[in-house]
Write an enzyme that holds these catalytic residues in place. Sequence first.
Site, PDB file in Angstrom:
ATOM      1  N   ARG A  11      40.787  41.260  29.094  1.00 29.54           N
ATOM      2  CA  ARG A  11      40.528  42.647  29.497  1.00 29.54           C
ATOM      3  C   ARG A  11      41.503  43.062  30.592  1.00 29.54           C
ATOM      4  O   ARG A  11      42.356  43.919  30.385  1.00 29.54           O
ATOM      5  CB  ARG A  11      39.059  42.811  29.928  1.00 29.54           C
ATOM      6  CG  ARG A  11      38.553  44.259  29.949  1.00 29.54           C
ATOM      7  CD  ARG A  11      38.890  44.986  31.221  1.00 29.54           C
ATOM      8  NE  ARG A  11      38.373  44.328  32.410  1.00 29.54           N
ATOM      9  CZ  ARG A  11      38.741  44.648  33.634  1.00 29.54           C
ATOM     10  NH1 ARG A  11      39.649  45.606  33.858  1.00 29.54           N
ATOM     11  NH2 ARG A  11      38.241  44.006  34.681  1.00 29.54           N
ATOM     12  N   ASP A  12      41.456  42.424  31.752  1.00 33.45           N
ATOM     13  CA  ASP A  12      42.389  42.782  32.826  1.00 33.45           C
ATOM     14  C   ASP A  12      43.820  42.432  32.433  1.00 33.45           C
ATOM     15  O   ASP A  12      44.777  43.130  32.803  1.00 33.45           O
ATOM     16  CB  ASP A  12      42.013  42.075  34.129  1.00 33.45           C
ATOM     17  CG  ASP A  12      42.333  42.914  35.357  1.00 33.45           C
ATOM     18  OD1 ASP A  12      43.400  43.553  35.384  1.00 33.45           O
ATOM     19  OD2 ASP A  12      41.519  42.947  36.292  1.00 33.45           O
ATOM     20  N   HIS A  15      46.369  45.078  31.017  1.00 35.24           N
ATOM     21  CA  HIS A  15      47.220  45.922  31.865  1.00 35.24           C
ATOM     22  C   HIS A  15      48.660  45.407  31.896  1.00 35.24           C
ATOM     23  O   HIS A  15      49.610  46.196  31.971  1.00 35.24           O
ATOM     24  CB  HIS A  15      46.684  45.959  33.296  1.00 35.24           C
ATOM     25  CG  HIS A  15      45.437  46.759  33.478  1.00 35.24           C
ATOM     26  ND1 HIS A  15      45.401  48.134  33.353  1.00 35.24           N
ATOM     27  CD2 HIS A  15      44.166  46.377  33.790  1.00 35.24           C
ATOM     28  CE1 HIS A  15      44.171  48.564  33.578  1.00 35.24           C
ATOM     29  NE2 HIS A  15      43.405  47.519  33.842  1.00 35.24           N
ATOM     30  N   HIS A 192      35.678  40.199  42.337  1.00 36.57           N
ATOM     31  CA  HIS A 192      36.848  40.308  41.461  1.00 36.57           C
ATOM     32  C   HIS A 192      38.062  40.575  42.343  1.00 36.57           C
ATOM     33  O   HIS A 192      38.114  41.585  43.042  1.00 36.57           O
ATOM     34  CB  HIS A 192      36.620  41.468  40.485  1.00 36.57           C
ATOM     35  CG  HIS A 192      37.775  41.791  39.585  1.00 36.57           C
ATOM     36  ND1 HIS A 192      37.780  41.454  38.251  1.00 36.57           N
ATOM     37  CD2 HIS A 192      38.945  42.450  39.805  1.00 36.57           C
ATOM     38  CE1 HIS A 192      38.902  41.888  37.692  1.00 36.57           C
ATOM     39  NE2 HIS A 192      39.629  42.494  38.622  1.00 36.57           N
ATOM     40  N   HIS A 194      42.420  40.703  43.190  1.00 36.02           N
ATOM     41  CA  HIS A 194      43.804  40.837  42.737  1.00 36.02           C
ATOM     42  C   HIS A 194      44.693  40.155  43.768  1.00 36.02           C
ATOM     43  O   HIS A 194      44.327  40.023  44.940  1.00 36.02           O
ATOM     44  CB  HIS A 194      44.178  42.301  42.530  1.00 36.02           C
ATOM     45  CG  HIS A 194      43.678  42.842  41.230  1.00 36.02           C
ATOM     46  ND1 HIS A 194      44.420  42.824  40.077  1.00 36.02           N
ATOM     47  CD2 HIS A 194      42.479  43.377  40.896  1.00 36.02           C
ATOM     48  CE1 HIS A 194      43.713  43.342  39.080  1.00 36.02           C
ATOM     49  NE2 HIS A 194      42.526  43.681  39.554  1.00 36.02           N
TER      50      HIS A 194
END
Length: 333
Positions: A11-12, A15, A192, A194
């Site tokens: 999903r991520d 990107h 979550h 980054h």
Amino acid sequence: MTILINDSTLRDGQHAVKHQLTAAQLRSYATAADKTGVAIVEVGHGNGLGASSYQVGRAALSDEEMLTTVRESLQNSKMGVFMLPGWGTIADLTKALAYGTDVVRIGTHCTEATLAERHLGWLREQGAEAHAVLMMSHMASPAELADQAELLVGYGAQAVGIMDSAGSLLPQDVTARITAMRMQVKVPLIFHAHNNLGMAVANSLAAVQAGAGIIDGCARGFGAGAGNTQLEVLIPVLERLGFNTGIDLYHFLDAADLAARELMVVPPMIDSLGIVSGLAGVFSGFKSPVLNHAGSAGVDARDVFFELGRRQIIAGQEDLIVEVVAELKRAAS
């Protein structure tokens, strides 16, 4: 203590490849991930259900194609989806459940939990497992996030948490936010990360040590911008600290190697724009459109990021990149 791992690779990671993962790629990685013991395999357009569009990118596959492909590949792990109210609708959720989704995660901006009320309520009426996350969490104080989390639980969320969407937080920031939420809600907490400032693993550890029980990450960190928490690093570190993940390390290392070979055009890295994005507090997924628009206009992409940060732009406002680039170009002429 057992830590549930939510694998966001499919999903991520979308990107990083402009949402162009194919059915064969989804099937291959999901099959490998299913052998690892990972709790949840999340799949979809990078921005979630219903988000495939000109504004944030057309996906190679429809939601139905993505979900049915991954569902057929999972025997042990749960299948998860992500949805942002406004992009996705109740109709999208209905289809997702029909396609065999086990866990639905609803995301809102960090101060807009009320937008999730209808969707969470509907999911609970259907008997679905419903989680909720507050995005761009660097933009709200620990107390504000705790209040928003309490609202989400009241709406029916069975787990709540925060996303460091811009990769802007430091470990002490994560500790303060998770601690405040832990004191105010009793459901499992989600984190979550980054990796814009190189803090994804450290921040995930800080979250766990402050009481989070569900941690997101991706194989090889495959995700927006500088990438996400690199799961094949996080998992053994958690085990070394005495936390149980239920994941077979060798199998996950194999899955990560597969992801590197089959999913990625280039591996995630902390480049100059990734650092600037984290410092500016701008969503990591803005990197590609900022580069495209700034490059064609002859504007410094770093200036664009800092101006977007000054305006507190959030995901879904990609159209404002064009406006900022035009203004910076006029100011320089």
